[in-house]
Scaffold this motif. Sequence first.
Motif, PDB file in Angstrom:
ATOM      1  N   SER A  25       0.806  -1.222   0.000  1.00 16.44           N
ATOM      2  CA  SER A  25       0.000   0.000   0.000  1.00 16.44           C
ATOM      3  C   SER A  25       0.841   1.273   0.000  1.00 16.44           C
ATOM      4  CB  SER A  25      -0.900   0.031   1.237  1.00 16.44           C
ATOM      5  OG  SER A  25      -1.633  -1.157   1.312  1.00 16.44           O
ATOM      6  N   PHE A  26       2.031   1.207   0.576  1.00 15.50           N
ATOM      7  CA  PHE A  26       2.804   2.427   0.810  1.00 15.50           C
ATOM      8  C   PHE A  26       4.105   2.543   0.023  1.00 15.50           C
ATOM      9  CE2 PHE A  26       0.174   2.018   4.600  1.00 15.50           C
ATOM     10  CZ  PHE A  26      -0.395   3.282   4.646  1.00 15.50           C
ATOM     11  N   ILE A  27       4.424   1.542  -0.764  1.00 14.40           N
ATOM     12  CA  ILE A  27       5.743   1.513  -1.397  1.00 14.40           C
ATOM     13  C   ILE A  27       5.972   2.691  -2.347  1.00 14.40           C
ATOM     14  CG2 ILE A  27       5.271  -0.016  -3.393  1.00 14.40           C
ATOM     15  CD1 ILE A  27       8.259  -0.510  -1.115  1.00 14.40           C
ATOM     16  N   LEU A  28       4.983   3.031  -3.158  1.00 16.41           N
ATOM     17  CA  LEU A  28       5.183   4.121  -4.127  1.00 16.41           C
ATOM     18  C   LEU A  28       5.340   5.473  -3.438  1.00 16.41           C
ATOM     19  CD1 LEU A  28       2.805   3.042  -7.019  1.00 16.41           C
ATOM     20  CD2 LEU A  28       5.299   2.984  -6.976  1.00 16.41           C
ATOM     21  N   GLN A  29       4.506   5.725  -2.421  1.00 17.59           N
ATOM     22  CA  GLN A  29       4.639   6.980  -1.679  1.00 17.59           C
ATOM     23  C   GLN A  29       6.000   7.057  -0.989  1.00 17.59           C
ATOM     24  OE1 GLN A  29       1.161   5.659   0.345  1.00 17.59           O
ATOM     25  NE2 GLN A  29       0.243   7.697   0.190  1.00 17.59           N
ATOM     26  N   THR A  30       6.441   5.929  -0.453  1.00 17.99           N
ATOM     27  CA  THR A  30       7.731   5.898   0.245  1.00 17.99           C
ATOM     28  C   THR A  30       8.871   6.151  -0.738  1.00 17.99           C
ATOM     29  OG1 THR A  30       6.804   4.329   1.825  1.00 17.99           O
ATOM     30  CG2 THR A  30       9.206   4.521   1.767  1.00 17.99           C
ATOM     31  N   LEU A  31       8.808   5.525  -1.917  1.00 15.02           N
ATOM     32  CA  LEU A  31       9.850   5.753  -2.926  1.00 15.02           C
ATOM     33  C   LEU A  31       9.855   7.217  -3.367  1.00 15.02           C
ATOM     34  CD1 LEU A  31       9.575   2.548  -5.152  1.00 15.02           C
ATOM     35  CD2 LEU A  31      11.455   3.159  -3.623  1.00 15.02           C
ATOM     36  N   ASP A  32       8.691   7.793  -3.591  1.00 16.28           N
ATOM     37  CA  ASP A  32       8.614   9.218  -3.968  1.00 16.28           C
ATOM     38  C   ASP A  32       9.279  10.085  -2.905  1.00 16.28           C
ATOM     39  OD1 ASP A  32       7.307   8.633  -6.304  1.00 16.28           O
ATOM     40  OD2 ASP A  32       5.309   9.193  -5.567  1.00 16.28           O
ATOM     41  N   PHE A  33       8.948   9.799  -1.645  1.00 17.45           N
ATOM     42  CA  PHE A  33       9.526  10.565  -0.537  1.00 17.45           C
ATOM     43  C   PHE A  33      11.051  10.407  -0.509  1.00 17.45           C
ATOM     44  CE2 PHE A  33      11.092  10.485   3.897  1.00 17.45           C
ATOM     45  CZ  PHE A  33      10.930  11.829   4.194  1.00 17.45           C
ATOM     46  N   LEU A  34      11.527   9.156  -0.631  1.00 21.92           N
ATOM     47  CA  LEU A  34      12.974   8.912  -0.564  1.00 21.92           C
ATOM     48  C   LEU A  34      13.710   9.624  -1.688  1.00 21.92           C
ATOM     49  CD1 LEU A  34      13.135   5.158   0.494  1.00 21.92           C
ATOM     50  CD2 LEU A  34      13.711   7.150   1.877  1.00 21.92           C
ATOM     51  N   PHE A  35      13.179   9.581  -2.906  1.00 23.29           N
ATOM     52  CA  PHE A  35      13.869  10.246  -4.018  1.00 23.29           C
ATOM     53  C   PHE A  35      13.804  11.766  -3.885  1.00 23.29           C
ATOM     54  CE2 PHE A  35      13.638   5.999  -5.931  1.00 23.29           C
ATOM     55  CZ  PHE A  35      14.998   5.840  -6.178  1.00 23.29           C
ATOM     56  N   LEU A  36      12.756  12.269  -3.240  1.00 22.36           N
ATOM     57  CA  LEU A  36      12.682  13.706  -2.948  1.00 22.36           C
ATOM     58  C   LEU A  36      13.783  14.083  -1.947  1.00 22.36           C
ATOM     59  CD1 LEU A  36      10.890  16.199  -3.573  1.00 22.36           C
ATOM     60  CD2 LEU A  36       9.675  15.695  -1.458  1.00 22.36           C
ATOM     61  N   VAL A  37      13.949  13.258  -0.917  1.00 28.44           N
ATOM     62  CA  VAL A  37      14.994  13.483   0.090  1.00 28.44           C
ATOM     63  C   VAL A  37      16.379  13.403  -0.555  1.00 28.44           C
ATOM     64  CG1 VAL A  37      16.103  12.506   2.157  1.00 28.44           C
ATOM     65  CG2 VAL A  37      13.622  12.732   2.062  1.00 28.44           C
ATOM     66  N   ILE A  38      16.563  12.393  -1.422  1.00 29.40           N
ATOM     67  CA  ILE A  38      17.863  12.182  -2.067  1.00 29.40           C
ATOM     68  C   ILE A  38      18.230  13.382  -2.948  1.00 29.40           C
ATOM     69  CG2 ILE A  38      19.054  10.753  -3.792  1.00 29.40           C
ATOM     70  CD1 ILE A  38      17.481   8.334  -2.515  1.00 29.40           C
ATOM     71  N   SER A  39      17.238  14.004  -3.543  1.00 31.23           N
ATOM     72  CA  SER A  39      17.529  15.155  -4.414  1.00 31.23           C
ATOM     73  C   SER A  39      17.927  16.394  -3.615  1.00 31.23           C
ATOM     74  CB  SER A  39      16.324  15.468  -5.310  1.00 31.23           C
ATOM     75  OG  SER A  39      15.252  15.958  -4.528  1.00 31.23           O
ATOM     76  N   ASN A  40      17.699  16.364  -2.304  1.00 25.21           N
ATOM     77  CA  ASN A  40      18.064  17.483  -1.441  1.00 25.21           C
ATOM     78  C   ASN A  40      19.407  17.171  -0.774  1.00 25.21           C
ATOM     79  OD1 ASN A  40      18.419  19.113   0.825  1.00 25.21           O
ATOM     80  ND2 ASN A  40      16.243  19.206   1.282  1.00 25.21           N
ATOM     81  N   GLU A  41      20.386  18.026  -0.995  1.00 25.78           N
ATOM     82  CA  GLU A  41      21.753  17.723  -0.573  1.00 25.78           C
ATOM     83  C   GLU A  41      21.934  17.493   0.926  1.00 25.78           C
ATOM     84  OE1 GLU A  41      25.903  19.526  -1.776  1.00 25.78           O
ATOM     85  OE2 GLU A  41      24.348  20.059  -3.236  1.00 25.78           O
ATOM     86  N   THR A  42      21.093  18.110   1.761  1.00 28.75           N
ATOM     87  CA  THR A  42      21.328  18.016   3.206  1.00 28.75           C
ATOM     88  C   THR A  42      21.138  16.614   3.771  1.00 28.75           C
ATOM     89  OG1 THR A  42      19.071  18.770   3.618  1.00 28.75           O
ATOM     90  CG2 THR A  42      20.798  20.440   3.731  1.00 28.75           C
ATOM     91  N   CYS A  43      20.222  15.834   3.193  1.00 33.01           N
ATOM     92  CA  CYS A  43      19.959  14.488   3.725  1.00 33.01           C
ATOM     93  C   CYS A  43      20.213  13.393   2.704  1.00 33.01           C
ATOM     94  CB  CYS A  43      18.522  14.393   4.217  1.00 33.01           C
ATOM     95  SG  CYS A  43      18.172  15.460   5.597  1.00 33.01           S
ATOM     96  N   GLN A  44      20.992  13.707   1.678  1.00 33.16           N
ATOM     97  CA  GLN A  44      21.211  12.786   0.568  1.00 33.16           C
ATOM     98  C   GLN A  44      21.666  11.395   1.014  1.00 33.16           C
ATOM     99  OE1 GLN A  44      24.044  14.283  -2.384  1.00 33.16           O
ATOM    100  NE2 GLN A  44      22.168  14.914  -3.433  1.00 33.16           N
ATOM    101  N   LYS A  45      22.746  11.353   1.778  1.00 31.25           N
ATOM    102  CA  LYS A  45      23.318  10.074   2.199  1.00 31.25           C
ATOM    103  C   LYS A  45      22.312   9.279   3.035  1.00 31.25           C
ATOM    104  CE  LYS A  45      27.220   7.545   3.715  1.00 31.25           C
ATOM    105  NZ  LYS A  45      26.504   6.289   3.622  1.00 31.25           N
ATOM    106  N   ALA A  46      21.632   9.949   3.956  1.00 35.71           N
ATOM    107  CA  ALA A  46      20.636   9.264   4.798  1.00 35.71           C
ATOM    108  C   ALA A  46      19.491   8.724   3.943  1.00 35.71           C
ATOM    109  CB  ALA A  46      20.099  10.224   5.862  1.00 35.71           C
ATOM    110  N   GLY A  47      19.100   9.468   2.923  1.00 33.30           N
ATOM    111  CA  GLY A  47      18.047   9.015   2.012  1.00 33.30           C
ATOM    112  C   GLY A  47      18.486   7.798   1.213  1.00 33.30           C
ATOM    113  N   LEU A  48      19.723   7.831   0.718  1.00 39.39           N
ATOM    114  CA  LEU A  48      20.270   6.694  -0.032  1.00 39.39           C
ATOM    115  C   LEU A  48      20.385   5.461   0.868  1.00 39.39           C
ATOM    116  CD1 LEU A  48      22.925   8.649  -2.105  1.00 39.39           C
ATOM    117  CD2 LEU A  48      21.048   7.328  -3.088  1.00 39.39           C
ATOM    118  N   ASP A  49      20.809   5.673   2.118  1.00 41.28           N
ATOM    119  CA  ASP A  49      20.912   4.555   3.067  1.00 41.28           C
ATOM    120  C   ASP A  49      19.536   3.946   3.356  1.00 41.28           C
ATOM    121  OD1 ASP A  49      23.634   4.936   3.161  1.00 41.28           O
ATOM    122  OD2 ASP A  49      23.624   5.984   5.101  1.00 41.28           O
ATOM    123  N   ALA A  50      18.523   4.808   3.519  1.00 42.68           N
ATOM    124  CA  ALA A  50      17.161   4.320   3.783  1.00 42.68           C
ATOM    125  C   ALA A  50      16.628   3.542   2.579  1.00 42.68           C
ATOM    126  CB  ALA A  50      16.234   5.487   4.123  1.00 42.68           C
TER     127      ALA A  50
END
Length: 149
Positions: A25-50
Amino acid sequence: QMCIRDRLKAICEVARSSQKEFWHSFILQTLDFLFLVISNETCQKAGLDALKVLIVEQTACLLPHMESLIKSIAHCFNLPRKAWESINDLCKTLTVKFSPQMIVPILIKNIAREEEPQEFIRCLSAIIKSSKANDVSPKEIVNALHKVI
């Protein structure tokens, strides 16, 4: 309101403990959120790790979304070079969890489609290098390439 790092930690914890029914139910929303985080330099590494945790823990839920997942990961090679080590590590995880036969055709198809396919070429290169590191035979890569060509 949770801060981004707390949300990333929560995603990792839920990925490790939840049933796949929850994730469908939540995978697509979670992926969208993670790629949004990854595109932002401040939390990039944490987003990639997640994202890596999600790939490792919820492989089955990601299968129906492989094409968009791989395209999004390839687009990460547009990020500054300092992020590439983490992205290469993510590619290594991809080749462990999913076969090159699944990943390579998606990349090749996009290399052929895109006007400027550099990030897909970089991603293919990372997959091939990590396949060697993961003891995937070059023959498997070649077979995957032949399927597309």
